[in-house]
Design an enzyme around this catalytic site. Structure first.
Site: not given
Ligand code: 13P
Ligand code: G3H
Ligand code: ZN
Length: 316
Positions: A81, A213, A253, A255
């Site tokens: 990612d 999210s 996506n 997270d």
């Molecule tokens: P959120 O912060 O909305 O969960 O998005 C996650 C994301 O885009 C990871 O690439």
């Molecule tokens: O889009 C990004 C994801 O939420 C990953 O977050 O870079 O803090 O692991 P991170």
């Molecule tokens: Zn993202």
């Protein structure tokens, strides 16, 4: 079983979206596999650079390899990612990842194409597929911080040119979402008109929605009641996922929502049991709660109960 992201996109395009879930540790890995099997869903595991550095990139690979043995019925892809160029090459050479995202969205249009094309050439030579990004989402993640006023929606005509010239296999589009727990300040919402125009320019081409999210208000209230201070947190309405899927969004996506589950479980547990210091107790609750969260999310994405169809398609 690890499969190519491309196969999952073929199965889902126009019908449903595959959940792409970011994980960082053992508890998330277990909950993720259990939740997807509970709901009979194919899924994509997302590893960010932050996740690779949290312990060690080898640790995430080892956890996923172990989970694949523990849950042999699971069908999933492993995706980098928001990669930079160097991390993309590292993943391409690992013989473990199914796909990589090169995020050169902060570069100029021409530089974004050039960087993406270099990664595409390296990835295709090894049978991996590449997600690229055009436009800019607002919000915060470990390596990217874009203010809402700095966010730029994807231009549909540029999207077509970008895909043709870069050779990428899927495209992350900016249609109003942002990363993190504080989305849609003011009256913003998803721009389905822009999405429909992108699909018109790129029929049949898999699109990706980042920053998806839902930031459930009930979750935020429970966190705040247990000592948290998440004020004004807001997310995407999960009832909009199916409409997005019909318009070509094939990967969604998520997270932040998983982090909120972790925060709620641990805050509530230690508030209610101040005498406990055995972290396995909230850890077990988290695995159950994360699994339930994943299963419920897959219902909204439409990926629930698609596992057998995908199994036929991949011939296993
Ligand atoms: P959120 O912060 O909305 O969960 O998005 C996650 C994301 O885009 C990871 O690439
Ligand atoms: O889009 C990004 C994801 O939420 C990953 O977050 O870079 O803090 O692991 P991170
Ligand atoms: Zn993202």
């Amino acid at each position: 079983m690890i499969v190519t992201t491309k196969k999952l996109f073929e199965a889902a395009y126009g019908k449903y979206a595959i959940g792409a879930y970011n994980i960082n540790n053992l508890e998330q890995t277990m909950g993720l596999f259990r939740g997807n099997l509970m709901s009979n869903a194919p899924f994509i595991i997302q590893i960010s650079r932050g996740s690779r550095d949290y312990t060690d990139k080898e640790m995430m690979q080892a956890l996923i390899t172990a989970a694949d043995k523990i849950f042999p019925e699971a069908i999933f892809a492993v995706h980098l990612d928001h990669g930079d160029e160097a991390t993309c090459y590292d993943c391409i050479d690992s013989n473990f990842y199914s796909s990589v995202m090169i995020d050169a969205s902060s570069e100029s249009f021409e530089d974004n194409i050039a960087t993406t094309k270099r990664v595409v050439d390296a990835a295709h030579a090894k049978g991996l597929v590449v997600e690229a990004e055009l436009g800019q989402l607002g919000g915060v993640e470990e390596h990217v911080n874009v203010s809402e006023s700095g966010a730029k929606l994807t231009d549909p005509l540029k999207a077509k040119e970008f895909v043709e010239r870069s050779g990428c296999d899927s495209l992350a589009v900016a249609i109003g979402t942002s990363h993190g727990a504080f989305k849609f300040s003011g009256s913003q919402s998803l721009h389905f008109d822009v999405l429909a125009e992108i699909q018109k320019q790129l029929p049949g081409f898999p699109l990706v929605m980042h920053g998806s999210s839902s930031v459930p208000q009930e979750e935020v209230e429970r966190i705040n009641k247990a000592g948290g201070k998440l004020l004004g947190a807001k997310g995407v309405d999960a009832n909009q996922f199916k409409r997005a899927a019909e318009l070509g969004v094939t990967k969604i996506n998520i997270d932040t929502d998983g982090r909120l589950v972790w925060t709620r479980v641990h805050r509530e547990y230690f508030l209610e049991h101040p005498e406990v210091f055995d972290f396995r107790k909230p850890g077990k609750i988290y695995m159950d709660e994360y699994a339930k969260f994943i299963a419920a999310k897959n219902e909204k994405l439409g990926s629930a109960n698609q596992l057998e169809e995908v199994r036929k398609l991949v011939g296993k």
